[in-house]
Scaffold this motif. Structure first.
Motif, PDB file in Angstrom:
ATOM      1  N   THR A 175     -88.495 106.323 -44.349  1.00  0.00           N
ATOM      2  CA  THR A 175     -88.052 104.984 -43.959  1.00  0.00           C
ATOM      3  C   THR A 175     -87.173 105.066 -42.710  1.00  0.00           C
ATOM      4  O   THR A 175     -86.302 105.929 -42.611  1.00  0.00           O
ATOM      5  CB  THR A 175     -87.258 104.326 -45.100  1.00  0.00           C
ATOM      6  N   VAL A 176     -87.423 104.150 -41.771  1.00  0.00           N
ATOM      7  CA  VAL A 176     -86.646 104.067 -40.535  1.00  0.00           C
ATOM      8  C   VAL A 176     -85.910 102.733 -40.555  1.00  0.00           C
ATOM      9  O   VAL A 176     -86.525 101.676 -40.726  1.00  0.00           O
ATOM     10  CB  VAL A 176     -87.550 104.155 -39.282  1.00  0.00           C
ATOM     11  N   SER A 177     -84.599 102.762 -40.369  1.00  0.00           N
ATOM     12  CA  SER A 177     -83.824 101.531 -40.419  1.00  0.00           C
ATOM     13  C   SER A 177     -84.023 100.709 -39.156  1.00  0.00           C
ATOM     14  O   SER A 177     -84.402 101.234 -38.100  1.00  0.00           O
ATOM     15  CB  SER A 177     -82.334 101.839 -40.589  1.00  0.00           C
ATOM     16  N   ALA A 178     -83.740  99.399 -39.266  1.00  0.00           N
ATOM     17  CA  ALA A 178     -83.812  98.525 -38.096  1.00  0.00           C
ATOM     18  C   ALA A 178     -82.818  98.978 -37.040  1.00  0.00           C
ATOM     19  O   ALA A 178     -83.094  98.920 -35.838  1.00  0.00           O
ATOM     20  CB  ALA A 178     -83.536  97.078 -38.507  1.00  0.00           C
ATOM     21  N   GLU A 179     -81.649  99.446 -37.470  1.00  0.00           N
ATOM     22  CA  GLU A 179     -80.642  99.921 -36.525  1.00  0.00           C
ATOM     23  C   GLU A 179     -81.147 101.136 -35.745  1.00  0.00           C
ATOM     24  O   GLU A 179     -80.918 101.261 -34.542  1.00  0.00           O
ATOM     25  CB  GLU A 179     -79.353 100.286 -37.266  1.00  0.00           C
ATOM     26  N   GLU A 180     -81.845 102.023 -36.444  1.00  0.00           N
ATOM     27  CA  GLU A 180     -82.377 103.216 -35.776  1.00  0.00           C
ATOM     28  C   GLU A 180     -83.465 102.831 -34.780  1.00  0.00           C
ATOM     29  O   GLU A 180     -83.515 103.357 -33.666  1.00  0.00           O
ATOM     30  CB  GLU A 180     -82.930 104.189 -36.818  1.00  0.00           C
ATOM     31  N   THR A 216     -92.000  96.940 -45.701  1.00  0.00           N
ATOM     32  CA  THR A 216     -90.572  96.724 -45.589  1.00  0.00           C
ATOM     33  C   THR A 216     -89.885  97.279 -46.827  1.00  0.00           C
ATOM     34  O   THR A 216     -90.270  96.940 -47.956  1.00  0.00           O
ATOM     35  CB  THR A 216     -90.250  95.226 -45.462  1.00  0.00           C
ATOM     36  N   GLN A 218     -86.772  96.938 -48.705  1.00  0.00           N
ATOM     37  CA  GLN A 218     -85.722  95.920 -48.709  1.00  0.00           C
ATOM     38  C   GLN A 218     -84.327  96.519 -48.582  1.00  0.00           C
ATOM     39  O   GLN A 218     -83.934  97.413 -49.343  1.00  0.00           O
ATOM     40  CB  GLN A 218     -85.806  95.094 -50.002  1.00  0.00           C
ATOM     41  N   VAL A 220     -83.269  98.526 -46.446  1.00  0.00           N
ATOM     42  CA  VAL A 220     -83.220  99.879 -45.890  1.00  0.00           C
ATOM     43  C   VAL A 220     -83.888  99.938 -44.515  1.00  0.00           C
ATOM     44  O   VAL A 220     -83.314 100.405 -43.544  1.00  0.00           O
ATOM     45  CB  VAL A 220     -83.886 100.894 -46.852  1.00  0.00           C
ATOM     46  N   GLY A 221     -85.144  99.455 -44.418  1.00  0.00           N
ATOM     47  CA  GLY A 221     -85.852  99.526 -43.139  1.00  0.00           C
ATOM     48  C   GLY A 221     -87.345  99.405 -43.317  1.00  0.00           C
ATOM     49  O   GLY A 221     -87.836  98.636 -44.157  1.00  0.00           O
ATOM     50  N   TYR A 222     -88.071 100.201 -42.540  1.00  0.00           N
ATOM     51  CA  TYR A 222     -89.531 100.112 -42.515  1.00  0.00           C
ATOM     52  C   TYR A 222     -90.137 101.514 -42.642  1.00  0.00           C
ATOM     53  O   TYR A 222     -89.548 102.506 -42.222  1.00  0.00           O
ATOM     54  CB  TYR A 222     -90.004  99.498 -41.192  1.00  0.00           C
TER      55      TYR A 222
END
Length: 224
Positions: A175-180, A216, A218, A220-222
């Protein structure tokens, strides 16, 4: 701090503002996330805030000379690679720049395709090499030719969509976070509250088609 290979982030430090913006625009069109600064002190400030793969560094910067910027990067053992620009193409200048810690050297005026090629080459030296072709779940990304296919059908992706998909593929199911994603594929001007990642992800999902490949996670990210 980024821990995986990803789409490249570049800092252009050049006091000729028109040239700096032309270089930045061209690099963005090539798929890179680019920030621009016009002085040596600003370059040091940005380099302290963000994790860049490459800095395109003019030697004759005001306030803090480009040579001093290079010295400090080397002293800090930074992984950021230095492509030094100079109006002088003399052998003595090239040797001096490389002795200061520059990884490559380019005299002005230069041909833009050569600049892009040299920046890409330096990025490959800044971290673990990225395979030229990434494949997973019927997706095939050619990171050199900048082409993307799903089950043999070519995908018409924008540079930003390509960058996001490349990051997800390199994560190999993690999982890759939106922030990353924001840190790795957008420049410093991106507003973290605009939903830029969500909008780009929606467009990317639409172009990838069915069955859906990006889920997604939830809160955490994508992930693929």
């Amino acid at each position: 701090m980024r821990t995986k290979d990803e789409n490249m982030r570049v800092l252009v430090a050049e006091d000729e503002e028109v040239l700096a913006e032309l270089v930045a625009t061209g690099l963005r069109r090539a798929g890179f996330a680019v920030d621009t600064v016009y002085s040596g002190d600003a370059a040091l400030a940005y380099l302290g805030l963000h994790d860049y793969d490459v800095v395109v560094l003019d030697r004759d910067l005001p306030r803090v000379h480009g040579d001093e910027v290079a010295r400090r990067l080397v002293a800090d053992a930074s992984r950021t690679r230095i492509l030094m620009l100079t109006a002088s193409a003399s052998m003595e200048d090239r040797v001096q720049g490389l002795d200061l810690g520059a990884d490559d050297y380019l005299g002005k005026p230069f041909e833009f395709p050569e600049l892009v090629s040299r920046v890409r080459a330096l990025r490959r030296r800044s971290a673990r090499p990225v395979p030229p072709v990434l494949e997973r779940h019927g997706l095939r990304l050619d990171t050199v030719r900048r082409t993307a296919h799903r089950d043999g059908q070519e995908l018409d992706l924008s540079p930003k969509e390509f960058a996001v998909l490349q990051i997800l593929l390199e994560a190999d199911g993690a999982t890759v976070s939106a922030e990353e994603l924001l840190e790795r594929a957008w420049d410093a001007n991106a507003d973290p509250f605009t939903g830029a990642v969500r909008v780009a992800m929606s467009k990317l999902r639409g172009k990838l088609g069915e069955p859906a490949l990006i889920r997604t996670v939830q809160g955490v990210g994508y992930a693929l």
